[in-house]
Design an enzyme around this catalytic site. Sequence first.
Site, PDB file in Angstrom:
ATOM      1  N   ASP A 103       0.834  -1.192   0.000  1.00 25.53           N
ATOM      2  CA  ASP A 103       0.000   0.000   0.000  1.00 25.53           C
ATOM      3  C   ASP A 103       0.877   1.253   0.000  1.00 25.53           C
ATOM      4  O   ASP A 103       0.731   2.139  -0.824  1.00 25.53           O
ATOM      5  CB  ASP A 103      -0.950   0.002   1.216  1.00 25.53           C
ATOM      6  CG  ASP A 103      -0.253  -0.402   2.515  1.00 25.53           C
ATOM      7  OD1 ASP A 103       0.993  -0.497   2.542  1.00 25.53           O
ATOM      8  OD2 ASP A 103      -0.967  -0.615   3.513  1.00 25.53           O
ATOM      9  N   ASP A 106       7.096   3.646   3.544  1.00 20.74           N
ATOM     10  CA  ASP A 106       7.434   4.767   4.415  1.00 20.74           C
ATOM     11  C   ASP A 106       8.953   4.724   4.639  1.00 20.74           C
ATOM     12  O   ASP A 106       9.715   5.132   3.763  1.00 20.74           O
ATOM     13  CB  ASP A 106       6.601   4.570   5.695  1.00 20.74           C
ATOM     14  CG  ASP A 106       6.721   5.670   6.719  1.00 20.74           C
ATOM     15  OD1 ASP A 106       7.587   6.544   6.572  1.00 20.74           O
ATOM     16  OD2 ASP A 106       5.952   5.666   7.684  1.00 20.74           O
ATOM     17  N   LYS A 134       6.733   7.601   0.580  1.00 15.26           N
ATOM     18  CA  LYS A 134       7.125   8.820   1.296  1.00 15.26           C
ATOM     19  C   LYS A 134       8.631   8.999   1.115  1.00 15.26           C
ATOM     20  O   LYS A 134       9.420   8.483   1.907  1.00 15.26           O
ATOM     21  CB  LYS A 134       6.798   8.684   2.786  1.00 15.26           C
ATOM     22  CG  LYS A 134       5.317   8.544   3.109  1.00 15.26           C
ATOM     23  CD  LYS A 134       5.112   8.455   4.619  1.00 15.26           C
ATOM     24  CE  LYS A 134       3.669   8.217   4.987  1.00 15.26           C
ATOM     25  NZ  LYS A 134       3.485   7.907   6.415  1.00 15.26           N
ATOM     26  N   VAL A 156      -1.498   8.896   6.629  1.00 13.09           N
ATOM     27  CA  VAL A 156      -2.704   8.850   5.803  1.00 13.09           C
ATOM     28  C   VAL A 156      -3.517   7.587   6.095  1.00 13.09           C
ATOM     29  O   VAL A 156      -2.979   6.580   6.556  1.00 13.09           O
ATOM     30  CB  VAL A 156      -2.358   8.918   4.296  1.00 13.09           C
ATOM     31  CG1 VAL A 156      -1.758  10.256   3.922  1.00 13.09           C
ATOM     32  CG2 VAL A 156      -1.421   7.789   3.869  1.00 13.09           C
ATOM     33  N   ASP A 162      -5.239   1.948   7.536  1.00 10.05           N
ATOM     34  CA  ASP A 162      -6.056   2.177   8.737  1.00 10.05           C
ATOM     35  C   ASP A 162      -5.360   3.083   9.755  1.00 10.05           C
ATOM     36  O   ASP A 162      -4.144   3.300   9.697  1.00 10.05           O
ATOM     37  CB  ASP A 162      -6.347   0.840   9.436  1.00 10.05           C
ATOM     38  CG  ASP A 162      -5.128   0.295  10.172  1.00 10.05           C
ATOM     39  OD1 ASP A 162      -4.030   0.271   9.571  1.00 10.05           O
ATOM     40  OD2 ASP A 162      -5.256  -0.064  11.349  1.00 10.05           O
ATOM     41  N   ARG A 168     -10.009   1.623   6.765  1.00  7.93           N
ATOM     42  CA  ARG A 168      -9.575   0.840   5.591  1.00  7.93           C
ATOM     43  C   ARG A 168     -10.617   0.874   4.472  1.00  7.93           C
ATOM     44  O   ARG A 168     -10.304   0.714   3.300  1.00  7.93           O
ATOM     45  CB  ARG A 168      -9.356  -0.631   5.971  1.00  7.93           C
ATOM     46  CG  ARG A 168      -8.203  -0.864   6.923  1.00  7.93           C
ATOM     47  CD  ARG A 168      -7.848  -2.341   6.951  1.00  7.93           C
ATOM     48  NE  ARG A 168      -7.022  -2.699   8.090  1.00  7.93           N
ATOM     49  CZ  ARG A 168      -5.706  -2.561   8.142  1.00  7.93           C
ATOM     50  NH1 ARG A 168      -5.054  -2.040   7.119  1.00  7.93           N
ATOM     51  NH2 ARG A 168      -5.030  -2.924   9.212  1.00  7.93           N
TER      52      ARG A 168
HETATM   53  P1  5GP Z   1       7.718   1.140   6.603  1.00  9.73           P
HETATM   54  O1  5GP Z   1       8.222  -0.188   7.079  1.00  9.73           O
HETATM   55  O2  5GP Z   1       8.063   1.428   5.147  1.00  9.73           O
HETATM   56  O3  5GP Z   1       8.138   2.271   7.499  1.00  9.73           O
HETATM   57  O4  5GP Z   1       6.156   1.130   6.731  1.00  9.73           O
HETATM   58  C1  5GP Z   1       5.389   0.390   5.865  1.00  9.73           C
HETATM   59  C2  5GP Z   1       4.062  -0.011   6.466  1.00  9.73           C
HETATM   60  O5  5GP Z   1       3.664   0.871   7.524  1.00  9.73           O
HETATM   61  C3  5GP Z   1       2.997   0.099   5.424  1.00  9.73           C
HETATM   62  O6  5GP Z   1       2.821  -1.126   4.753  1.00  9.73           O
HETATM   63  C4  5GP Z   1       1.767   0.496   6.232  1.00  9.73           C
HETATM   64  O7  5GP Z   1       1.149  -0.665   6.724  1.00  9.73           O
HETATM   65  C5  5GP Z   1       2.345   1.277   7.378  1.00  9.73           C
HETATM   66  N1  5GP Z   1       2.308   2.734   7.117  1.00  9.73           N
HETATM   67  C6  5GP Z   1       3.329   3.526   6.722  1.00  9.73           C
HETATM   68  N2  5GP Z   1       2.929   4.798   6.564  1.00  9.73           N
HETATM   69  C7  5GP Z   1       1.608   4.804   6.849  1.00  9.73           C
HETATM   70  C8  5GP Z   1       0.604   5.825   6.843  1.00  9.73           C
HETATM   71  O8  5GP Z   1       0.822   7.010   6.541  1.00  9.73           O
HETATM   72  N3  5GP Z   1      -0.655   5.426   7.181  1.00  9.73           N
HETATM   73  C9  5GP Z   1      -0.971   4.138   7.522  1.00  9.73           C
HETATM   74  N4  5GP Z   1      -2.229   3.873   7.834  1.00  9.73           N
HETATM   75  N5  5GP Z   1      -0.037   3.149   7.530  1.00  9.73           N
HETATM   76  C10 5GP Z   1       1.219   3.488   7.192  1.00  9.73           C
END
Ligand code: 5GP
Length: 179
Positions: A103, A106, A134, A156, A162, A168
């Site tokens: 989805d 980050d 991001k 977001v 969620d 969701r």
């Molecule tokens: P990362 O491991 O890249 O930091 O984070 C990835 C996961 O964190 C995504 O698959 C998602 O589930 C969650 N996540 C990251 N940013 C957001 C956000 O802005 N909103 C939500 N709801 N989940 C996020």
Amino acid sequence: MNEVQLHDVSFVPFISAQQIEQVVVELALRIDADYKGLNPILLVVLNGAFVFAADLVRKMTIPLQLDFIRLSSYDGTASTGQMKEHFFWKSSLKDQHVIIVEDIVDTGHTLHHLLNKINAEHAASVEVACLLKKPEAYQYPTPLKYAGISIPNKFVVGYGLDYNGLGRDLDAIYGKKED
Ligand code: 5GP
């Protein structure tokens, strides 16, 4: 599109359903063209990517396989960096062309945890399809080949994403009001 309240937080409209659909169609066309004849496996990262994946595969026209993995690193509105693996894919990934469907990317911790696991399975190729990324938060050099929309470092919800279990089902993407 109106403001929505989820638990204690207000979210304001950020990306419309029409804009999302346009981006999903563009990604589907690109993946279709690049993977013609390769029967890729789309590995969907649950829970958040379920809506994006459902729309993406129905816009694609090439034969493909689907499998799912459940991972989480978020607690509320912040990444914990600590990965929880709930279950893994069923298919053998050996010699397969794998596309990870996320989805949102980050920090990239979730994705890189998964990339390490997939590389250990000797897939023929691995690429990433994500609806949102991001860039300010991303901490790895690996390019995200099929990335939809770049967003600033804000939290977001909607379209699969969620906030503590809610949001969701929203058909568009909303941003946390104070971010
Ligand atoms: P990362 O491991 O890249 O930091 O984070 C990835 C996961 O964190 C995504 O698959 C998602 O589930 C969650 N996540 C990251 N940013 C957001 C956000 O802005 N909103 C939500 N709801 N989940 C996020």
